[in-house]
Design an enzyme around this catalytic site. Structure first.
Site, short mmCIF file in Angstrom:
data_model
loop_
_atom_site.label_atom_id
_atom_site.label_comp_id
_atom_site.label_asym_id
_atom_site.label_seq_id
_atom_site.Cartn_x
_atom_site.Cartn_y
_atom_site.Cartn_z
N ASP A 122 -2.34 9.60 12.75
CA ASP A 122 -2.07 9.98 14.14
C ASP A 122 -3.32 10.42 14.89
OD1 ASP A 122 -2.26 12.31 12.63
OD2 ASP A 122 -0.36 13.13 13.31
N MET A 128 0.07 12.08 9.33
CA MET A 128 -0.67 11.84 8.09
C MET A 128 -0.11 12.66 6.93
SD MET A 128 -4.57 11.82 9.59
CE MET A 128 -5.31 11.34 8.02
N HIS A 129 -0.56 12.32 5.74
CA HIS A 129 -0.41 13.11 4.51
C HIS A 129 0.98 13.12 3.91
CE1 HIS A 129 -4.16 14.49 6.11
NE2 HIS A 129 -3.65 15.39 6.91
#
Length: 491
Positions: free
Chosen positions: A237, A78-79
């Site tokens: 995830d 992520m991110h």
């Protein structure tokens, strides 16, 4: 029918092939390099992800009837920030989730824009790993690249874009961008304006289990797959891993002991921790979840064994640690090797050993590393308890969960039962299960979890060991506050 699950990890992509009964037919892994341009920075070339996926799928399917492949689903880190220009070319290496270059942007967002304002807009405050601080960093430090941005996406969404040509993301992954109004599941116009970007640059939003499209003809031809193969939106995830462990519905819990560590609590209702120590995100099942995330979990043990000891015999290093030693170690370890997110949100925090004496052994250090990660997970667990959440058992997954000793330590530090799923395939399995829902093989995420997820074993806490760890945790919880003011001076 067959379904491909993609786990787009930090250093490798893992691909698996699963049928509708949950049988894993094949799995492979493709590694790619990480870039560390400066200490604490972490980035990657998205082309490496594309090559790993497009090169790996034919190998995954080499012994199978490709016409039986119905769907593809991805779970990914992520991110991260992936940016494309008007010609769909990658502008710069993707800035990853564990990159710590955005400390000033995080301070600006939290202190000047204000935590309450951010929480009202997005249900979360700023953390260094989130996407919005990365965008602000790029606008300030790379204005020429920033001006070229036409598409903004997250890592696994870049793969979906390559496969389908659809600029998309799902709500779970988008929740970690600090750009999504999580409660109402739409982009926050105030946050987009603050970052100097437009809604046209943002991906279209989908539920994780929704189909976003089918394979591009040229991609289908390259992979030898039917053009009718459905690609679902997939999930971040942790949300994908939660699906793979059946952590859906009201009050289910999962601990992921991977490179990072997470405490994941699913809910059918939107809710925010008033102190924002836990993230409030959308979940892949269409509902919501609270999540505590530590940046270094199993990676702490990997660092200790590989880099410090130069020893790959993980089981051998843990073998001398007996039940009598648990809760009696005089050495403490702070697992903040990449700074820390939940619940302390401190990019300056660093790892530390404390309490060594002349009789301290290598085994004491090894035990301290395992215990330090467990104590840090408990920090987020304590926040959940303060919200009135009563958690008596949890699933556990990730590479660290392969250690029986580590599971025993965590079960006793948290004083909960830990269930290990029979098939521990993480985000890749969750991605394949989401693809099954997108293709209509199951009516809902809950239904596919009920059918496919089974428990292989359970670790129960020992009252005597749990009592010893209760005292050790109280001591551990005093260490970071005592060192906090010192950390910025070490930079």
């Amino acid at each position: 029918m067959l379904y491909i699950g993609i786990d787009l990890g930090t250093s490798a992509v893992k691909l698996l092939l699963m049928d509708e009964e949950g049988h894993i037919k094949n799995e492979i892994s493709r590694e790619y390099p990480l870039e560390f341009p400066r200490p604490g920075w972490s980035q990657q070339n998205p082309e490496d992800w594309k090559n790993a996926v497009l090169g790996g799928i034919p190998d995954l399917l080499a012994s199978f009837d490709k016409s039986q492949v119905a769907g593809i689903g991805a779970g990914g880190q992520m991110h991260g920030l992936v940016v494309l220009d008007e010609n769909d070319r990658v502008i710069r290496p993707a800035i990853l989730w564990n990159d710590g270059r955005t400390a000033r942007e995080v301070d600006y967002l939290n202190e000047e824009i204000g935590r309450e304002t951010l929480s009202a807009r997005t249900a979360n405050i700023a953390f260094a790993g989130f996407t919005a601080p990365k965008i602000l960093w790029m606008r300030k430090h790379e204005p020429e690249n920033f001006a070229r941005i036409r598409k903004i996406m997250l890592p696994k969404d870049y793969i979906n874009y390559i496969l389908t040509g659809v600029h998309c993301t799902d709500y779970s992954d988008a929740s970690g961008m600090l750009l999504l109004d999580v409660e109402h599941k739409c982009w926050s116009r105030e946050m987009l304006d603050l970052c100097g970007i437009t809604q046209d640059q943002m991906p279209h939003l989908f539920e994780s289990y929704e189909a976003v499209g089918t394979l591009r003809p040229e991609i289908a031809a390259q992979l030898g797959l039917p053009e009718t193969v459905v690609v679902c939106a997939g999930a971040g995830d942790n949300a994908a891993a939660a699906v793979g462990t059946g952590t859906v519905g009201e009050g289910a819990c999962n601990i992921s002991l991977g490179t990072s560590g997470t405490l994941f609590i699913s809910s059918e209702h939107f809710g925010v921790d008033p102190h924002n120590a836990l993230h409030a995100f959308a979940h892949a099942d269409g509902h919501y979840h609270l999540m505590g995330c530590m940046l270094s979990a199993a990676s702490c043990n990997k660092w200790w064994m590989d880099e410090i000891l130069g020893d790959r015999d993980y089981a051998g290093a843990q073998a001398p640690i007996t039940d009598e030693m648990l809760g009696r170690n005089h050495v403490y370890f702070l697992p903040y090797l990449m700074g820390e997110r939940s619940p302390i949100n401190d990019t300056n925090a660093r790892g530390a050993f404390l309490g060594m004496t002349m009789d301290t052994t290598r085994t004491d250090f090894t035990q301290a590393v395992l215990e330090g990660v467990a104590f840090a997970i408990r920090d987020s667990f304590e926040v959940a308890r303060s919200l009135g959440l009563e958690i008596r058992h949890s699933m556990i997954c990730g590479g660290g969960a392969k250690s029986p000793l580590w599971k025993k330590i965590i079960a006793n530090v948290l004083n909960v039962e830990l269930h290990t799923p029979a098939s521990e395939q993480g985000p890749g399995m969750g991605g394949a299960m989401l693809a099954m829902v997108a293709c209509g093989a199951y009516p809902s995420v809950q239904a596919v979890c009920d059918r496919l997820v089974q428990v292989a074993d359970t670790v129960r806490p020992d009252p005597a060991i749990a009592a010893r760890y209760e005292e050790r945790y109280r001591q551990f919880s005093k260490i970071y506050p005592a060192l906090k003011a010192l950390y910025p001076q070490l930079m």
